[in-house]
Design an enzyme around this catalytic site. Structure first.
Site: not given
Length: 330
Positions: A109-110
């Protein structure tokens, strides 16, 4: 019902939302399926100690990464401002690689993409990350094809999400893949979110993304305003430059400096996004949408739209109509 182990890897400086946007949809899915045990989700850290998240809150881990035995169905590395330090931790990278070797799916994520890249799991793959960090990721890891636009990318069994709420979209895609669209739809409705934005949707609307850039330079702001209000007209670089009183060469330089793309590319994406909004919100014929957005024909719109969204205008409209018609989950 098979229980699927899910490991969410956290570290000091991880973003709490990056973690919760993974754990919460899986938790809700467990309350939709009859056996309530579709997923066994654990947040793990090195040595099993608590992690100080980016927001300042302390999160207690469920266990130690070193002690987590495989196979794990899904491994997810969270993002956060601590990602660069995390990507230097040899034990962390070792155990990410160890778990990934036996996992059905690996994700980040990210800025967690940095950890996957440092572990060598993105070599030769296409990946995304938060748009603010994409250029740095590409510079640090030239072996990775970094695409800063999509909200998530799946390349083989490795998935990377752009950041924060895009993790919801990726997790909903996982749930739909595992348990079907009905379960994913109910989870999405409980989260009051879309089911689901396609992975190739842009992280940020071009119009929203350029607000800051345009505000930094009056000529760019004026040019953006002219483009977005004259989509069906002549938007050649020469025409736009004449409208704002600069030379085509100077306009090109301003756009590259302040928006990161030449004027023609900006115009093309502006027209495609405007067409998408009309397809979602009206019943206008595709040919009319094409004309209003400056495309020569419905076929020209179809080619550009398919290239950008990986689906045809008709299929795009059908998907939105179907989602609206389904209404609340039973």
């Amino acid at each position: 019902m098979t229980t699927r182990p899910v490991a969410v890897i956290a570290y000091d400086g991880a973003e709490l939302l990056d973690i919760a946007c993974i754990t919460t949809p899986f938790y809700l899915a467990n309350h939709v399926v009859p056996t309530h045990d579709a997923y066994d989700v654990r947040v793990v850290s090195l040595d099993g100690g608590p992690v100080r998240t980016e927001s300042g809150l302390t999160l207690h881990a469920d266990g130690a990464l070193q002690l987590l035995a495989g196979p794990v169905d899904t491994v997810v590395v969270s993002g956060g401002l601590g990602h660069l330090h995390a990507a230097t931790l040899a034990p962390l990278l070792h155990h990410v690689r160890r778990l990934a070797a036996d996992s059905r799916r690996v994700a980040s994520v990210c800025t967690g993409t940095s950890v996957l890249a440092a572990a060598g799991l993105l070599d030769g793959r296409r990946a995304t990350t938060h748009w603010r960090f994409a250029a740095d990721l590409a510079r640090r890891h030239p072996e990775v094809t970094v695409d800063p636009d999509p909200i998530f990318v799946r390349d083989g069994n490795v998935a990377t999400a752009a950041g924060v709420t895009s993790a919801l979209d990726l997790t909903l895609a996982f749930i739909e893949e595992d348990l079907g669209s009905r379960v994913a739809r109910i989870v999405a409705q409980n989260l009051v979110t879309y089911l689901q934005r396609p992975g190739n949707q842009a992280q940020m609307s071009l119009f929203t993304a350029q607000v800051g850039a345009a505000d930094e330079h009056g000529t760019v702001r004026e040019a953006v305003g002219f483009i977005t209000t004259h989509l069906d007209g002549d938007l050649s670089t020469g025409a736009v430059a004449a409208a704002v009183g600069v030379s085509p060469r100077h306009l090109g330089r301003l756009f590259r400096d302040h928006t990161g793309r030449p004027p023609a590319q900006f115009v093309r994406r502006a027209r495609i996004e405007a067409a998408a909004r009309l397809l979602e919100s009206t019943t206008l014929p595709v040919a009319t949408v094409a004309h209003r957005c400056g495309f020569r024909s419905a076929e020209a719109l179809r080619q550009s739209f398919t290239s950008h969204y990986a689906t045809s205008p008709t299929s795009y409209r059908t998907r939105f109509a179907r989602a609206a018609a389904e209404g609340p989950a039973p």
